[in-house]
Design a protein around this motif. Structure first.
Motif, PDB file in Angstrom:
ATOM      1  N   UNK A 133       0.833  -1.209   0.000  1.00 52.38           N
ATOM      2  CA  UNK A 133       0.000   0.000   0.000  1.00 52.38           C
ATOM      3  C   UNK A 133       0.867   1.258   0.000  1.00 52.38           C
ATOM      4  N   UNK A 134       1.966   1.181   0.726  1.00 50.35           N
ATOM      5  CA  UNK A 134       2.889   2.329   0.807  1.00 50.35           C
ATOM      6  C   UNK A 134       3.476   2.632  -0.571  1.00 50.35           C
ATOM      7  N   UNK A 135       3.925   1.582  -1.261  1.00 55.44           N
ATOM      8  CA  UNK A 135       4.530   1.782  -2.590  1.00 55.44           C
ATOM      9  C   UNK A 135       3.464   2.313  -3.565  1.00 55.44           C
ATOM     10  N   UNK A 136       2.261   1.734  -3.500  1.00 52.87           N
ATOM     11  CA  UNK A 136       1.180   2.184  -4.404  1.00 52.87           C
ATOM     12  C   UNK A 136       0.901   3.670  -4.216  1.00 52.87           C
ATOM     13  N   UNK A 137       0.846   4.086  -2.957  1.00 54.68           N
ATOM     14  CA  UNK A 137       0.517   5.495  -2.666  1.00 54.68           C
ATOM     15  C   UNK A 137       1.601   6.426  -3.226  1.00 54.68           C
ATOM     16  N   UNK A 138       2.850   6.007  -3.082  1.00 54.97           N
ATOM     17  CA  UNK A 138       3.961   6.837  -3.586  1.00 54.97           C
ATOM     18  C   UNK A 138       3.922   6.891  -5.119  1.00 54.97           C
ATOM     19  N   UNK A 139       3.658   5.747  -5.735  1.00 52.72           N
ATOM     20  CA  UNK A 139       3.585   5.712  -7.207  1.00 52.72           C
ATOM     21  C   UNK A 139       2.455   6.615  -7.703  1.00 52.72           C
ATOM     22  N   UNK A 140       1.344   6.568  -7.003  1.00 54.46           N
ATOM     23  CA  UNK A 140       0.186   7.374  -7.415  1.00 54.46           C
ATOM     24  C   UNK A 140       0.536   8.870  -7.382  1.00 54.46           C
ATOM     25  N   UNK A 141       1.218   9.266  -6.304  1.00 57.21           N
ATOM     26  CA  UNK A 141       1.621  10.684  -6.213  1.00 57.21           C
ATOM     27  C   UNK A 141       2.671  11.014  -7.276  1.00 57.21           C
ATOM     28  N   UNK A 142       3.600  10.093  -7.480  1.00 56.16           N
ATOM     29  CA  UNK A 142       4.659  10.334  -8.469  1.00 56.16           C
ATOM     30  C   UNK A 142       4.052  10.600  -9.849  1.00 56.16           C
ATOM     31  N   UNK A 143       2.955   9.897 -10.123  1.00 53.17           N
ATOM     32  CA  UNK A 143       2.368   9.991 -11.468  1.00 53.17           C
ATOM     33  C   UNK A 143       1.722  11.346 -11.759  1.00 53.17           C
ATOM     34  N   UNK A 144       1.597  12.188 -10.739  1.00 55.46           N
ATOM     35  CA  UNK A 144       1.098  13.550 -10.994  1.00 55.46           C
ATOM     36  C   UNK A 144       2.012  14.295 -11.968  1.00 55.46           C
ATOM     37  N   UNK A 145       3.288  13.895 -12.002  1.00 51.55           N
ATOM     38  CA  UNK A 145       4.244  14.618 -12.856  1.00 51.55           C
ATOM     39  C   UNK A 145       3.793  14.621 -14.316  1.00 51.55           C
ATOM     40  N   UNK A 146       3.145  13.518 -14.744  1.00 52.15           N
ATOM     41  CA  UNK A 146       2.781  13.434 -16.162  1.00 52.15           C
ATOM     42  C   UNK A 146       1.714  14.480 -16.510  1.00 52.15           C
ATOM     43  N   UNK A 147       0.806  14.701 -15.567  1.00 53.80           N
ATOM     44  CA  UNK A 147      -0.222  15.717 -15.815  1.00 53.80           C
ATOM     45  C   UNK A 147       0.411  17.103 -15.820  1.00 53.80           C
ATOM     46  N   UNK A 148       1.251  17.358 -14.833  1.00 47.29           N
ATOM     47  CA  UNK A 148       1.870  18.691 -14.746  1.00 47.29           C
ATOM     48  C   UNK A 148       2.673  18.980 -16.022  1.00 47.29           C
ATOM     49  N   UNK A 149       3.415  17.967 -16.440  1.00 49.41           N
ATOM     50  CA  UNK A 149       4.253  18.193 -17.628  1.00 49.41           C
ATOM     51  C   UNK A 149       3.399  18.322 -18.883  1.00 49.41           C
ATOM     52  N   UNK A 150       2.300  17.568 -18.945  1.00 47.95           N
ATOM     53  CA  UNK A 150       1.424  17.680 -20.122  1.00 47.95           C
ATOM     54  C   UNK A 150       0.818  19.085 -20.192  1.00 47.95           C
ATOM     55  N   UNK A 151       0.641  19.708 -19.028  1.00 55.22           N
ATOM     56  CA  UNK A 151       0.125  21.080 -19.012  1.00 55.22           C
ATOM     57  C   UNK A 151       1.245  22.112 -19.168  1.00 55.22           C
ATOM     58  N   UNK A 152       2.472  21.662 -19.286  1.00 54.65           N
ATOM     59  CA  UNK A 152       3.584  22.562 -19.592  1.00 54.65           C
ATOM     60  C   UNK A 152       4.305  23.143 -18.377  1.00 54.65           C
ATOM     61  N   UNK A 153       4.007  22.646 -17.176  1.00 54.12           N
ATOM     62  CA  UNK A 153       4.662  23.216 -15.985  1.00 54.12           C
ATOM     63  C   UNK A 153       6.070  22.654 -15.802  1.00 54.12           C
ATOM     64  N   UNK A 154       6.954  23.528 -15.330  1.00 54.09           N
ATOM     65  CA  UNK A 154       8.346  23.115 -15.104  1.00 54.09           C
ATOM     66  C   UNK A 154       8.789  23.504 -13.703  1.00 54.09           C
ATOM     67  N   UNK A 155       9.896  22.922 -13.266  1.00 56.63           N
ATOM     68  CA  UNK A 155      10.413  23.154 -11.916  1.00 56.63           C
ATOM     69  C   UNK A 155      11.890  23.524 -12.007  1.00 56.63           C
ATOM     70  N   UNK A 156      12.291  24.462 -11.138  1.00 60.48           N
ATOM     71  CA  UNK A 156      13.669  24.950 -11.255  1.00 60.48           C
ATOM     72  C   UNK A 156      14.641  24.127 -10.429  1.00 60.48           C
ATOM     73  N   UNK A 157      14.128  23.193  -9.630  1.00 61.82           N
ATOM     74  CA  UNK A 157      15.029  22.341  -8.846  1.00 61.82           C
ATOM     75  C   UNK A 157      14.353  20.994  -8.623  1.00 61.82           C
ATOM     76  N   UNK A 158      15.156  20.003  -8.245  1.00 62.18           N
ATOM     77  CA  UNK A 158      14.598  18.666  -7.964  1.00 62.18           C
ATOM     78  C   UNK A 158      13.671  18.762  -6.750  1.00 62.18           C
ATOM     79  N   UNK A 159      14.053  19.575  -5.770  1.00 64.04           N
ATOM     80  CA  UNK A 159      13.209  19.733  -4.573  1.00 64.04           C
ATOM     81  C   UNK A 159      11.844  20.292  -4.937  1.00 64.04           C
ATOM     82  N   UNK A 160      11.812  21.317  -5.813  1.00 66.75           N
ATOM     83  CA  UNK A 160      10.517  21.907  -6.221  1.00 66.75           C
ATOM     84  C   UNK A 160       9.666  20.857  -6.916  1.00 66.75           C
ATOM     85  N   UNK A 161      10.320  20.055  -7.757  1.00 61.74           N
ATOM     86  CA  UNK A 161       9.581  19.020  -8.498  1.00 61.74           C
ATOM     87  C   UNK A 161       8.972  18.005  -7.513  1.00 61.74           C
ATOM     88  N   UNK A 162       9.791  17.540  -6.578  1.00 63.58           N
ATOM     89  CA  UNK A 162       9.290  16.536  -5.626  1.00 63.58           C
ATOM     90  C   UNK A 162       8.204  17.125  -4.737  1.00 63.58           C
TER      91      UNK A 162
END
Ligand code: FAD
Ligand SMILES: CC(C)=CCC/C(C)=C/CC/C(C)=C/CSC[C@H](N)C(=O)O
Length: 481
Positions: A133-162
Motif C-alpha cells: 500500500x505504501x509503494x502504491x501510494x507513492x507511485x500514485x503521487x509520483x504519477x502527478x508529474x505526467x499531468x503537470x508536464x502535459x500542461x507545460x509546468x516546469x520546476x527549477x530544482x529537484x526539490x521543487x519538483x518533488x
C-alpha cells in the motif's frame, strides 16, 4: 532576474547543445525539438556509446542487457517513446525468485500465488500488505508529474519538483533512511532483513539505510508488472536522437564557458574528437551526464562557479558479470540441478556473501517459442556484485562456464547522508539533468528530468515565469481547459 538575457523579441535560440546521449540526453534532445520547433539546431555530444548506462553484451550470438534493464508499467515517458518509435515491448518471462542467506535458501516463491501469500503472512504478519500500500501510494503521487508536464509546468530544482508531487513528505523521504520509514509503518525487522534488504541489494547494490524515496522506487522495480524493449533498451536512445533530427557528435566535451555577446549570453563548448579538438558556441546547453569525479565526465566550468558548494558523494561501483555456463545449484542447497526451481537468487546482507544477486537472463530478442534453459543445461546468468568476481568466486557459483563478460559500472549515486540535490540551473541557460538521480536513479527519472529541463529552458527563454515552480498545481490543472 537581471542576469537572464531577455528574448522579448521572441527570437528563438538558434543552437542548443546536449552533453551525453544516454536516455537523459536523448530524451532531452527529443523534448527540446518538441518545444523549440524544427528550426533550432540540436547538437548532442557523446564521448562513448549512445545509450550510456543502457547497454548490451553479446553471448553466443545473442545480446543481453548489462546496464538498465527493467521498466515499470507506469513509467509513462518510456512507454510514449516506444509508441512514437514503433519499438516493441519485451515482457518479463516468468520465473521464481528465492532469497539466500549465504548458507541456505530462506524464502522461495512457489507456483501458487495463494500459498506464497499465506507463507508471507505466516512469516511476516501483514508487513507485506502495508508495504504494498505504501509503494502504491507513492507511485500514485509520483504519477502527478505526467499531468503537470502535459500542461507545460516546469520546476527549477529537484526539490521543487518533488514538493509539487508529494509535498514535504516526498522531500523528507529523500533524507530519511528507508528502514526508519518502514519500521514506522509497522513493517517487521525480519521482513526488512529478509525481503527489503535483498531487493535493495539487487537493484541499487546498497542497504536499507538508503533514503526512503529511492527505496520505494526500488520496491516498485521489484513488482511483477515490468517490461523491457525488444532488441535492447538502448534502441530508445538512438531512436529519439533520430526522431529529434539531432546532430550526434562523437566527442568529449571538456569545458563550458559563458561568453557575453551583446545583450545575451552564449556558451562556448570545447571538445575533443578522435581527430582533434574544436570549439562551438551555443545559446542553451544541457548537461546530461553525472558530474561526479568517479564517473569521469571530465567537464570543467570556466569563467563562473556552478551553484553547488560541493557535489554530493560519489557514484557506486556495481559489477555486472554475464556468465554462459552451468549454475552450481549445490551451493544453494540443491545437489540435483533438475530440482532447482529458481530463476533469480537474491541475497541477504551477510558479511560472507560476495554477490548481490544471480539470475538467469533472457536475450533482448525473444523469438516465438523461447524457453528459459533448465538449470541442468548451460544458460546465461547475470551476477551483480560490488567487486569483480575472482576465479574462486566464479567457481563457487558455476560448475563450469564457456564465457564470462564483465562490465564495471559507476552505476548509481552512493545514497545516504543528508546532502541536498544538485542544482538544475547552473547558469541562465545552462542546465544539469543528473541531479535527479540523487532522488532516484532510473530510466524514467532521467526521462522526467529531460522533459522538465526542455520545458524549463523554453519558459526561461521566453520569460514565462508563470509556468515555473507554481504551487497547488493539482488544483490549478483541474480548472485549466
Ligand atoms: C547495472 C545497472 C542496472 C540498472 N538497472 C536499471 C533498471 O533495471 N531500470 C531502470 O530504470 N534503471 C536502471 N539503471 C539506472 C539507469 O540505467 C540510469 O538511471 C539511466 O540510464 C541514466 O541515464 P542518463 O542518460 O541520465 O545517464 P548515462 O546513461 O550515464 O548517460 C550519460 C552519457 O554522457 C556521456 N558523457 C559523459 N561525459 C561526457 C562528456 N564530457 N562529453 C560527452 N559525453 C559525455 C556518457 O558517455 C554517457 O553516454 C541501471 C543502471 C545500471 C548501471
Ligand atoms: C521511476 C519509477 C517511479 C519507477 C521505476 C521502477 C524501476 C523500474 C526501478 C528499477 C531500479 C533499478 C535501478 C534496477 C536495477 S537491477 C534490475 C534488474 N534486477 C536486473 O537484473 O538488471
Amino acid at each position: 532576474d537581471p542576469e537572464r538575457p531577455a528574448h522579448v523579441d521572441g527570437s528563438p535560440p538558434s543552437k542548443i547543445a546536449v552533453v551525453g546521449a544516454g536516455i537523459g540526453g536523448s530524451a532531452t534532445a527529443h523534448f527540446l525539438r518538441q518545444h523549440f520547433g524544427p528550426e533550432v539546431q540540436v547538437d548532442v555530444f557523446e564521448k562513448g556509446e549512445v545509450g550510456g548506462r543502457l547497454a548490451t553484451v553479446t553471448v553466443n550470438h545473442n545480446d543481453y542487457e548489462s546496464g538498465g534493464s527493467i521498466i515499470h508499467s507506469l513509467n509513462l515517458h518510456m512507454q510514449e517513446f516506444l509508441k512514437h518509435l514503433g519499438l516493441k515491448y519485451r515482457r518479463n518471462v516468468a520465473g521464481k525468485t528465492a532469497v539466500f542467506n549465504g548458507e541456505e535458501v530462506i524464502l522461495e516463491e512457489t507456483d501458487w500465488y495463494l500459498l506464497d501469500l499465506f507463507r508471507l503472512w505466516w512469516r511476516y504478519g501483514i508487513s507485506f500488505i502495508r508495504l504494498q500500500m505504501w509503494v502504491e501510494e507513492i507511485m500514485e503521487k509520483f504519477m502527478r508529474i505526467y499531468k503537470y508536464q502535459a500542461h507545460g509546468y516546469a520546476f527549477s530544482s529537484v526539490e521543487e519538483l518533488l514538493d509539487s508531487l508529494g509535498g514535504s513528505g516526498f522531500i523528507n523521504m529523500t533524507r530519511r533512511p528507508l528502514s526508519d520509514s518502514l519500521l514506522e509503518l509497522g513493517v517487521s525487522q525480519r521482513f526488512i532483513d529478509e525481503v527489503i534488504a535483498p531487493v535493495m541489494r539487487v537493484n541499487y547494490g546498497q542497504n536499507v539505510s538508503i533514503p526512503a524515496f529511492i527505496g520505494a522506487v526500488s520496491l516498485a522495480g521489484a513488482q511483477n508488472n515490468l517490461w523491457a524493449v525488444e532488441g535492447g533498451n538502448k534502441l530508445v536512445c538512438s531512436g529519439l536522437l533520430k526522431m529529434a533530427n539531432a546532430n550526434l557528435l562523437q566527442a568529449q566535451v571538456n569545458t563550458i564557458s559563458p561568453v557575453q555577446s551583446g545583450d545575451s549570453i552564449q556558451y562556448q563548448l570545447s571538445y575533443t574528437t578522435a581527430t582533434g579538438t574544436g570549439t562551438e558556441l551555443y545559446d542553451i546547453v544541457v548537461l546530461a551526464a553525472p558530474l561526479q569525479n568517479s564517473v569521469k565526465s571530465g567537464v570543467q566550468f570556466q569563467g563562473f562557479a556552478p551553484p553547488f558548494d560541493h557535489l554530493p558523494r560519489d557514484y557506486h561501483s556495481t559489477v555486472a558479470t554475464i556468465v554462459h555456463g552451468y549454475l552450481n545449484t549445490s551451493f544453494f542447497g540443491f545437489p540435483d540441478p533438475r530440482l532447482f526451481p529458481f530463476t533469480s537468487i537474491l541475497t541477504t546482507e551477510t558479511p560472507d556473501v560476495f554477490f548481490n544477486s544471480v539470475a538467469s537472463v533472457c536475450p533482448v530478442n525473444i523469438s516465438a517459442g523461447f524457453r528459459r534453459k533448465q538449470p541442468q543445461e548451460a544458460g546465461v546468468y547475470k551476477v551483480f556484485s560490488p567487486q569483480p568476481l575472482d576465479k574462486s568466486q566464479l567457481k563457487t557459483l558455476f560448475r563450469s562456464y564457456y564465457s564470462v563478460q564483465v562490465t564495471e559500472w559507476q552505476a548509481y549515486p552512493c545514497y545516504g547522508g543528508s546532502q541536498g540535490m544538485p542544482a538544475v540551473e547552473l547558469h541562465p541557460n545552462l542546465y544539469y539533468l543528473n541531479g535527479i538521480e540523487w532522488a532516484a536513479s532510473a530510466m524514467e527519472m532521467s526521462s522526467v528530468a529531460a522533459k522538465n529541463i526542455a520545458l524549463l529552458a523554453y519558459h526561461r527563454w521566453n520569460r514565462q515565469t508563470d509556468m515555473v515552480d507554481q504551487r497547488d498545481l493539482m488544483h490549478r490543472i483541474k480548472t485549466e481547459l
